[in-house]
Design a protein around this motif. Structure first.
Motif, PDB file in Angstrom:
ATOM      1  N   ARG A  88       0.804  -1.216   0.000  1.00  0.00           N
ATOM      2  CA  ARG A  88       0.000   0.000   0.000  1.00  0.00           C
ATOM      3  C   ARG A  88       0.843   1.276   0.000  1.00  0.00           C
ATOM      4  N   ARG A 109      -2.330   5.362  15.046  1.00  0.00           N
ATOM      5  CA  ARG A 109      -3.671   5.149  14.506  1.00  0.00           C
ATOM      6  C   ARG A 109      -3.663   5.608  13.050  1.00  0.00           C
TER       7      ARG A 109
ATOM      8  N   SER B 334      -5.915   0.321  14.084  1.00  0.00           N
ATOM      9  CA  SER B 334      -7.349   0.342  13.774  1.00  0.00           C
ATOM     10  C   SER B 334      -8.161   0.765  14.996  1.00  0.00           C
ATOM     11  N   ASP B 335      -9.487   0.862  14.790  1.00  0.00           N
ATOM     12  CA  ASP B 335     -10.396   1.232  15.876  1.00  0.00           C
ATOM     13  C   ASP B 335     -10.434   0.189  16.992  1.00  0.00           C
ATOM     14  N   GLU B 399     -11.838  -2.705   9.500  1.00  0.00           N
ATOM     15  CA  GLU B 399     -10.691  -1.968   8.943  1.00  0.00           C
ATOM     16  C   GLU B 399      -9.533  -2.914   8.655  1.00  0.00           C
ATOM     17  N   LEU B 402     -10.081  -4.912   5.518  1.00  0.00           N
ATOM     18  CA  LEU B 402      -9.978  -4.139   4.272  1.00  0.00           C
ATOM     19  C   LEU B 402      -8.541  -3.725   3.994  1.00  0.00           C
ATOM     20  N   TRP B 403      -7.790  -3.427   5.065  1.00  0.00           N
ATOM     21  CA  TRP B 403      -6.397  -3.008   4.858  1.00  0.00           C
ATOM     22  C   TRP B 403      -5.565  -4.170   4.322  1.00  0.00           C
TER      23      TRP B 403
END
Lengths: 414, 480
Positions: A88, A109, B334-335, B399, B402-403
């Protein structure tokens, strides 16, 4: 109360324990702070290029703005040694790349993408529009608008915005500048031939893998007729904010972009042209690449974009007019646009933005004349009209406009 | 014995308990307001209208700093003013110092810190966002806290300390050591090297400040409110030492798969796993001490701390799991992690702090206390936290998935929007819970706290606290 006082040895044990407590803490600082710090310092010393660029005054100010706005709380600046990160974002972050980061901005984050390789990923005009109104160039982004850094419009950035964009251009810059010699130097001195993970830093598919980063070359896939409704949906989400809902280059993001977005209602494009643009972006402009879209999605987008073109009547022209156009073109345009109109003239390598290719796309007559008279803001396409510098007469303008429109090569598949 | 504990009770400076307790709740409302606006801005990013004072990043800084210093800091201070005299039989060093410390903490650190951050003066370092000038006052305040609270313990004689006392001493001293690691060192040591130190403080802020003081509250309130001694003082002390051994060694697990040497990462990951084992030990001891009180004791401060104990177990096990490489590579960034930190700070620490304030409040004869409001507060906070944690955890998994795919980045932002909506709504329950908590402390008849204690556990729980907490009762404790 204290009739059962513990023996003296036990009381001493509390003293020992207290010393042990301080010892535990000191140990953590040594093991997880000081010692790794020494290893990293040594890595920096041996792997860094000899003269890495520090930050200029403007870039330093930009860094302070980045810090105070909490950018690092949504955007990391650290590509991990993981294939998912590398595909990515690019090559994993090496210690020496962070040598000027006081304090570090690694972040923990990711709401937005990692920015460790942001340098060269977007032009300044894109950044300005993005800071002024993020959703006008990135649909569904949740980034806050930083309109207070502008004088009321994205093309009037204040010092803060210019500094911030200057800073973003430094992210990953040193590693880019170090080039292949720098990579070889770092790799040779890494002393990590047997360490599979450390080697990953040098085996990334690309240094900067940002799917939106534009490039001049790169083989685009063949696009075919795709789902028009899917294309319409994708267009509305991702393209309309600049190119406008009907493709008339009147989206909210268009105002601050130099060059402005293409008016898609005024241009006919072949599929292969759209594939090049969607896959590579247009280097030097705010048109990003969309390599993170699947080929089916890019096909769908291309199909929809072609429906935005509004065909206009094409008059048949007398041969003498076309001859005049050909002569004017050869004398004035071919250096950049190429003798056949393929955008491959001898001067191309000197141009920041590649000249239009007239064999794979055709503007309407009105659009052609507008461009000839006004030039294109932000590119080297100059105004050629009689009222600007008198280089071409009205008759010559018309003639060359007709001529370039005759250069399109229609493909049977289209 | 009872004469000593009576004098201990009367040496509690109730004005300072009251002042810090109220300040804690007021600061809490400000802090969660920052958080709620920030979470709403993720749904409507143009909510702030481009105003720098309302921009997401600055609100996010103020949210966590407010929770750490404004809410938990004040709550811990309120508890210390109650607990230290009870634990030691001696007054804190100085009432005048207490007033200065109150002013320093609230009006030199928290309020100016918030304003400076909003005005654009801050540090981009986690749990260290207040600017350096504020950090200097924090160090001063930590020093003054040591002066205020530690001498009574040493005067009493260190060999006779109850485990809460150990946690208080450890928490105050080691926070003083750890604070500069995250607040000053990364300003002097660049990049990856600074991040290694940053990692220490990110974890130590929770591990050496919040956790020890929250555990001090839990260890204090359980025997005092349930009238049963702690199950095993041996386990208490073992847990204490393991915690102070293992917690600081966790730091680097915030930067797994980074360029920081792999052996440091693996060490931190191993320590993270062992910490989970230690917490199982601590929580087992606490839950065994609670046997007979039920899962939801009628005494609300006791109910708050016993639930905090369960959250402590959950969040620590979660922490041990997510530090492991296979999990970390997916959920890091992530969250999921935001859910984890809310389980820690809003679940474990806040429930313990609420229990600590409530317990001390009940024992101020002139303070109002509303049992029903407290009951509402407990359930609203419980429901709000559960909703928030579940939403954020699912969002994190979405997340992460998807990442790892090749979907465009923005797909991960679009996909979690429903969970972000859920998260923002869950904060309404939490606000309601805190309003009820505030009402619990400010409405109801004066002295109702004492009445509630009398009704739920009997009056002797009020003045026979000190001997029950004494370490010299180890034998009885283990035997009972």
């Amino acid at each position: 109360m204290n009739e059962q006082r513990p023996p003296r040895a036990l009381r001493m044990s509390y003293l020992v324990a207290s010393i042990a407590g301080v010892g535990f803490f000191a140990m953590s600082v040594l093991l997880l702070g000081v010692w790794p710090g020494q290893v990293l310092e040594e890595q920096t010393r041996v792997m860094s290029p000899e003269h890495p660029l520090g930050l200029s005054a403007s870039e330093r100010r930009g860094r302070e703005i980045y810090s105070r706005e909490g950018c690092a709380y949504c955007h990391t600046q650290q590509v991990r040694y993981l294939h998912s990160d590398m595909e990515r974002f690019g090559a994993p972050t090496l210690a020496w790349e962070t040598r000027f980061d006081y304090p570090h901005l690694w972040g923990t984050r990711r709401i937005g993408p990692d920015l460790a390789r942001e340098s060269g990923s977007h032009p300044a005009d894109w950044h300005f529009v993005h800071f002024y109104a993020p959703r006008s160039v990135v649909a569904d982004s949740v980034m806050p608008a930083y309109s207070a850094m502008f004088d009321g419009s994205p093309d009037r950035p204040k010092q803060d915005a210019r500094d911030l964009v200057a800073y973003l251009e430094t992210l990953g810059r040193d590693r880019e500048l170090a080039g292949s010699e720098g990579e070889a130097h770092a790799r040779a001195n890494c002393n990590c031939d047997k360490d599979e993970m450390s080697q990953m830093a040098f085996h990334a598919p690309e240094l900067n893998a940002n799917p939106h980063k534009t490039r001049r070359t790169g083989s685009p896939p063949a696009l075919v007729t795709g789902s028009e409704s899917r294309g319409k949906d994708l267009y509305a989400r991702n393209c309309a904010s600049c190119h406008g809902p009907q493709g008339r280059a009147d989206g909210p993001g268009a105002a601050g972009l130099h060059p402005p977005p293409t008016n898609l209602a005024e241009h006919y494009y072949r599929y292969d042209r759209l594939s090049i643009v969607l896959t590579n972006g247009i280097a030097g402009t705010a048109m990003p690449a969309w390599r993170d879209f699947s080929i089916a999605d890019r096909s769908a987008l291309a199909t929809f974009v072609r429906t935005l073109y509004v065909p206009q009547p094409e008059p048949t022209l007398p041969q003498n007019l076309l001859d005049l156009g050909a002569r004017v073109y050869k004398e004035n345009c071919a250096q950049c646009h190429g003798s056949t109109g393929a955008g491959d003239g001898t001067a191309v390598s000197e141009l920041r933005i590649a000249p239009s290719n007239f064999r794979t796309g055709r503007p309407t007559l009105g659009e052609t004349l507008r461009v000839l008279r006004n030039g294109i803001d932000g590119t080297q396409m100059a105004p050629w009209g009689a009222d600007t510098n008198g280089r071409l007469s009205e008759a010559e303008l018309s003639a060359v406009a007709y001529y370039v429109r005759s250069l399109l090569v229609v493909q049977s598949s289209d | 014995m009872s004469s000593q504990s009576k004098s201990a009770g009367s040496s509690v400076n109730q004005q300072l308990v009251y002042a810090h307790g109220l300040a804690a709740v007021v600061m809490l409302f400000v802090s969660i307001t920052f958080g709620i606006i920030a979470s709403t801005e993720l749904l409507w990013p143009d909510l702030g209208g481009g105003s720098p004072w309302l921009s997401w990043g600055r609100l996010r800084y103020d949210h966590t700093q407010g929770i750490l210093f404004g809410w938990l800091g004040n709550a811990f201070l309120a508890f210390l003013y109650h607990a230290v005299p009870v634990l030691t039989g001696r007054s804190v060093t100085s009432a005048r110092l207490g007033q200065w410390l109150f002013g320093l903490w609230n009006f030199v650190i928290v309020v100016p810190g918030w304003m400076l951050v909003l005005a654009g003066f801050s540090q981009p370092l986690e749990w260290a966002e207040f600017p350096l000038v504020i950090d200097a006052f924090v160090v001063l305040a930590l020093l003054l806290m040591a002066v205020q609270f530690l001498p009574p313990f040493f005067a009493r004689g260190i060999e006779d300390l109850y485990v809460s006392s150990w946690y208080i001493i450890g928490g105050l001293i080691f926070t003083l050591f750890a604070y500069p690691m995250g607040n000053f060192v990364p300003e002097l040591v660049p990049g990856a090297r600074g991040a290694a130190f940053s990692g220490l403080w990110i974890h130590d802020a929770v591990g050496l400040f919040v956790t020890p003081l929250a555990l001090a509250i839990i260890y204090f309130v359980i025997p005092a409110a349930s009238r049963r001694p702690i199950y095993s003082h041996f386990l208490s002390m073992l847990g204490f030492w393991l915690l102070f051994f293992l917690y600081p060694l966790n730091g680097t697990h915030h930067y797994v798969f980074s360029v920081i040497p792999m052996s440091a990462q693996i060490g931190a990951i191993t320590a993270s796993a062992l910490l989970g084992v230690d917490v199982i030990l601590v929580v087992a001891n606490l839950l065994l001490s609670l046997r007979g009180s039920g899962w939801f004791p009628r005494d609300l401060p006791l109910r708050f701390v016993s639930t905090a104990t369960v959250f402590y177990l959950l969040v620590s096990i979660q922490g041990s799991v997510q530090a492991q490489m296979s999990v970390n590579q997916a959920v890091h960034f992530s969250d999921w992690v935001i859910g984890h930190s809310h389980l820690a700070m809003l679940g474990f620490a806040t429930f313990a702090a609420a229990g600590g304030i409530g317990h001390a409040w009940q024992r101020i004869p002139w303070a109002r206390y509303n049992h029903r409001a407290m009951d509402w507060s407990y359930w609203l906070l419980f429901a709000g936290l559960a909703a928030m944690f579940i939403n954020l955890t699912i969002a994190g998994v979405v997340e992460a998935r998807l990442w790892q795919s090749n979907a465009p980045w923005l797909d991960s932002v679009r996909a979690v929007r429903p969970f972000w909506i859920g998260r923002t709504h869950s904060s309404l329950l939490i606000v309601a819970g805190f309003i009820a908590f505030f009402m619990g402390l400010t409405t109801g008849p004066k002295g109702a706290g004492l009445a509630a204690v009398e009704e739920t556990v009997g009056l002797d729980a009020i003045d026979e606290i000190s001997p029950r907490l004494s370490a010299s009762h180890e034998v009885h404790g283990a035997a009972s």
